[in-house]
Design an enzyme around this catalytic site. Sequence first.
Site, PDB file in Angstrom:
ATOM      1  N   ASP A  89       0.833  -1.068   0.223  1.00 55.19           N
ATOM      2  CA  ASP A  89       0.175  -0.319   0.004  1.00 55.19           C
ATOM      3  C   ASP A  89       0.774   1.292  -0.324  1.00 55.19           C
ATOM      4  O   ASP A  89       2.094   1.034   0.029  1.00 55.19           O
ATOM      5  CB  ASP A  89      -0.832   0.036   1.711  1.00 55.19           C
ATOM      6  CG  ASP A  89      -1.939   0.703   1.492  1.00 55.19           C
ATOM      7  OD1 ASP A  89      -2.594   1.694   0.102  1.00 55.19           O
ATOM      8  OD2 ASP A  89      -1.874   2.137   2.174  1.00 55.19           O
TER       9      ASP A  89
ATOM     10  N   ASP B  64      -0.386   4.849   1.161  1.00 50.42           N
ATOM     11  CA  ASP B  64      -1.077   5.768   1.836  1.00 50.42           C
ATOM     12  C   ASP B  64      -0.575   5.181   3.822  1.00 50.42           C
ATOM     13  O   ASP B  64      -1.621   4.089   4.091  1.00 50.42           O
ATOM     14  CB  ASP B  64      -1.876   6.409   1.445  1.00 50.42           C
ATOM     15  CG  ASP B  64      -1.635   7.585   0.761  1.00 50.42           C
ATOM     16  OD1 ASP B  64      -1.276   8.304   0.549  1.00 50.42           O
ATOM     17  OD2 ASP B  64      -2.537   7.523  -0.612  1.00 50.42           O
TER      18      ASP B  64
END
Length: 222
Positions: free
Chosen positions: A8, A10
């Site tokens: 991922d 953020d």
Amino acid sequence: MPAAVIFDMDGLIFDTETLYQQAFLAAARRGGHDLPATVIQGAIGVPWAQSRSVILAHAGPDFPIDSYFALMVSHFDLLAATELRLKPGVVELLDLLDALAMPRCIATSSGHETVRSHLLAHGLVDRFHAVVGHGDYATGKPSPDPFLMAAHRLGVAPAACLALEDSHNGVRSASAAGMMTLMVPDLLQPTPEIRSLCTGVVSDLHEVCALILAASVADVTE
């Protein structure tokens, strides 16, 4: 031992979730809107359509959502220009994956322009073999689509991929894709449901390094 790692972005690679929280709150104050922190937290780390739904469910259909989002993005860009930081262990993990010749991909709800801007700011553009961002899949997290697309881009079976996530919906997405999933909590702590979907919960990416290194040693000795 995983054959590839899916990141991922953020809250996992970059410490952006706190910046988004500040930007959402600043935009609310600037516009004179009453948006509780709990509502704002529910709008962070999810696709824009879901963020809109969360805010409109609280504020009502007449809330000026488009102008609010524009103001939030403006605040975020200002913060990111000077305060964008890497999460602990990012560079060390990428160095380890290089040493192991292990492919890696980013799977994020953010757009490609944002991803490239963040990676450029820290000289990481060439450290990932692929990026899957907004617009590359039919349905965002918690659907498995982003992670399935990432595995496809790398040419690795989903079950052979290790997914790294900080959000609940990200964990749901990676688990639904059939991947080994480690949660590295940022703003949200794992619930019993989320723990049941994870291969494990770790404190930071340094711990991910240690786990992969241990698995690689065990793989060689066997």
